[in-house]
Design a protein around this motif. Structure first.
Motif, PDB file in Angstrom:
ATOM      1  N   ASP A  50      -6.560  75.546  -1.354  1.00 36.01           N
ATOM      2  CA  ASP A  50      -5.772  74.352  -1.647  1.00 36.01           C
ATOM      3  C   ASP A  50      -4.812  74.016  -0.515  1.00 36.01           C
ATOM      4  O   ASP A  50      -3.747  73.465  -0.709  1.00 36.01           O
ATOM      5  CB  ASP A  50      -5.006  74.536  -2.961  1.00 36.01           C
ATOM      6  CG  ASP A  50      -4.127  75.774  -2.954  1.00 36.01           C
ATOM      7  OD1 ASP A  50      -4.263  76.605  -2.038  1.00 36.01           O
ATOM      8  OD2 ASP A  50      -3.312  75.908  -3.873  1.00 36.01           O
ATOM      9  N   TYR A  51      -5.234  74.328   0.715  1.00 37.43           N
ATOM     10  CA  TYR A  51      -4.378  74.110   1.877  1.00 37.43           C
ATOM     11  C   TYR A  51      -4.732  72.854   2.667  1.00 37.43           C
ATOM     12  O   TYR A  51      -4.088  72.568   3.669  1.00 37.43           O
ATOM     13  CB  TYR A  51      -4.446  75.319   2.822  1.00 37.43           C
ATOM     14  CG  TYR A  51      -4.031  76.600   2.165  1.00 37.43           C
ATOM     15  CD1 TYR A  51      -2.715  76.808   1.767  1.00 37.43           C
ATOM     16  CD2 TYR A  51      -4.951  77.606   1.916  1.00 37.43           C
ATOM     17  CE1 TYR A  51      -2.326  77.975   1.146  1.00 37.43           C
ATOM     18  CE2 TYR A  51      -4.574  78.778   1.294  1.00 37.43           C
ATOM     19  CZ  TYR A  51      -3.262  78.967   0.921  1.00 37.43           C
ATOM     20  OH  TYR A  51      -2.878  80.118   0.313  1.00 37.43           O
ATOM     21  N   TRP A  52      -5.751  72.131   2.263  1.00 40.26           N
ATOM     22  CA  TRP A  52      -6.200  70.993   3.062  1.00 40.26           C
ATOM     23  C   TRP A  52      -5.087  69.978   3.313  1.00 40.26           C
ATOM     24  O   TRP A  52      -5.010  69.397   4.393  1.00 40.26           O
ATOM     25  CB  TRP A  52      -7.411  70.317   2.424  1.00 40.26           C
ATOM     26  CG  TRP A  52      -8.634  71.151   2.628  1.00 40.26           C
ATOM     27  CD1 TRP A  52      -9.244  71.948   1.707  1.00 40.26           C
ATOM     28  CD2 TRP A  52      -9.367  71.319   3.836  1.00 40.26           C
ATOM     29  NE1 TRP A  52     -10.320  72.599   2.273  1.00 40.26           N
ATOM     30  CE2 TRP A  52     -10.423  72.230   3.580  1.00 40.26           C
ATOM     31  CE3 TRP A  52      -9.256  70.805   5.120  1.00 40.26           C
ATOM     32  CZ2 TRP A  52     -11.342  72.617   4.546  1.00 40.26           C
ATOM     33  CZ3 TRP A  52     -10.167  71.187   6.083  1.00 40.26           C
ATOM     34  CH2 TRP A  52     -11.199  72.086   5.777  1.00 40.26           C
ATOM     35  N   ASP A  53      -4.213  69.777   2.337  1.00 43.12           N
ATOM     36  CA  ASP A  53      -3.135  68.812   2.517  1.00 43.12           C
ATOM     37  C   ASP A  53      -2.033  69.333   3.446  1.00 43.12           C
ATOM     38  O   ASP A  53      -1.126  68.611   3.816  1.00 43.12           O
ATOM     39  CB  ASP A  53      -2.541  68.409   1.166  1.00 43.12           C
ATOM     40  CG  ASP A  53      -1.895  69.568   0.425  1.00 43.12           C
ATOM     41  OD1 ASP A  53      -2.338  70.729   0.602  1.00 43.12           O
ATOM     42  OD2 ASP A  53      -0.950  69.320  -0.345  1.00 43.12           O
ATOM     43  N   LYS A  54      -2.122  70.585   3.838  1.00 45.27           N
ATOM     44  CA  LYS A  54      -1.129  71.198   4.721  1.00 45.27           C
ATOM     45  C   LYS A  54      -1.643  71.329   6.165  1.00 45.27           C
ATOM     46  O   LYS A  54      -0.970  71.905   7.010  1.00 45.27           O
ATOM     47  CB  LYS A  54      -0.745  72.562   4.196  1.00 45.27           C
ATOM     48  CG  LYS A  54      -0.408  72.506   2.703  1.00 45.27           C
ATOM     49  CD  LYS A  54       0.731  73.288   2.295  1.00 45.27           C
ATOM     50  CE  LYS A  54       1.111  73.216   0.853  1.00 45.27           C
ATOM     51  NZ  LYS A  54       0.416  72.402  -0.077  1.00 45.27           N
ATOM     52  N   VAL A  55      -2.836  70.800   6.425  1.00 47.03           N
ATOM     53  CA  VAL A  55      -3.445  70.902   7.750  1.00 47.03           C
ATOM     54  C   VAL A  55      -3.430  69.526   8.415  1.00 47.03           C
ATOM     55  O   VAL A  55      -3.834  68.534   7.818  1.00 47.03           O
ATOM     56  CB  VAL A  55      -4.909  71.408   7.654  1.00 47.03           C
ATOM     57  CG1 VAL A  55      -5.527  71.525   9.040  1.00 47.03           C
ATOM     58  CG2 VAL A  55      -4.987  72.726   6.924  1.00 47.03           C
ATOM     59  N   ASN A  56      -2.963  69.502   9.656  1.00 45.87           N
ATOM     60  CA  ASN A  56      -3.043  68.281  10.442  1.00 45.87           C
ATOM     61  C   ASN A  56      -4.426  68.256  11.085  1.00 45.87           C
ATOM     62  O   ASN A  56      -4.696  69.034  12.002  1.00 45.87           O
ATOM     63  CB  ASN A  56      -1.939  68.252  11.504  1.00 45.87           C
ATOM     64  CG  ASN A  56      -1.988  67.006  12.355  1.00 45.87           C
ATOM     65  OD1 ASN A  56      -2.575  65.993  11.971  1.00 45.87           O
ATOM     66  ND2 ASN A  56      -1.393  67.065  13.522  1.00 45.87           N
TER      67      ASN A  56
END
Length: 167
Positions: A50-56
């Motif tokens: 669930d880290y996709w929104d934390k990756v640029n």
């Protein structure tokens, strides 16, 4: 700032794992088309948790497009390089460092590698028995070497059980 760039990635699990590493290290992820999977692939999403929104993430149509947008020092990661990755100087945290990885099955284009041999770095390995290391493992090793040289700027160095209990 550090950047990991994947040239035409083929394996969704590698890309997902690298995205997770990028989220943990504040590293920008560059994905260079075409891909060997759909970005919406559920396995890709699962690998990145669930880290996709934390990756640029920055998408590029091709290698030329990516190269035209590099605004720092470029390193090509290849087992054919002369320089060992740990001998590189990534300590200048004011400069952007771009680590470009090739396709899992064919690497970076040979002509491109020959033109840029001075930018190539490698991870030592016993290639008599193993053809290559896993892409997500190598990306992690190299970005953490850069971060080590940058004194892990922007990362939490102490994480204790007591601290977690307070939450």
């Amino acid at each position: 700032m550090n950047h990991i760039a994947l040239f035409e990635p083929r394996i969704h699990a590698n890309t997902g794992n690298i995205a997770r590493t990028c989220a943990a290290t504040n590293t920008t992820l560059h994905l260079i088309e075409p891909f060997g999977f759909e970005i919406t692939d559920k396995n890709l999403k699962r690998a990145g948790l669930d880290y996709w929104d934390k990756v640029n993430i920055v998408y590029h149509k091709n290698l030329t497009d990516f190269i035209s947008q590099v605004s720092g020092k470029l390193y090509l990661v290849s087992k054919f390089a002369e320089q060992v990755y740990s001998e590189g100087d990534y300590s200048d945290d004011a400069q952007d460092h771009y680590f470009l990885f090739g396709r899992e099955d064919t690497g970076l284009p040979e002509a491109f590698m020959r033109e840029n041999a001075d930018k190539a770095i490698r991870i030592p390995m016993n290639d008599a028995h193993v053809r290559s290391l896993n892409l997500s493992n190598t990306a992690c090793m190299i970005v953490y070497e850069a971060l080590k040289q940058q004194n892990f700027k922007g990362l939490e160095l102490v994480h204790t059980y007591e601290k977690d209990k307070l939450k």
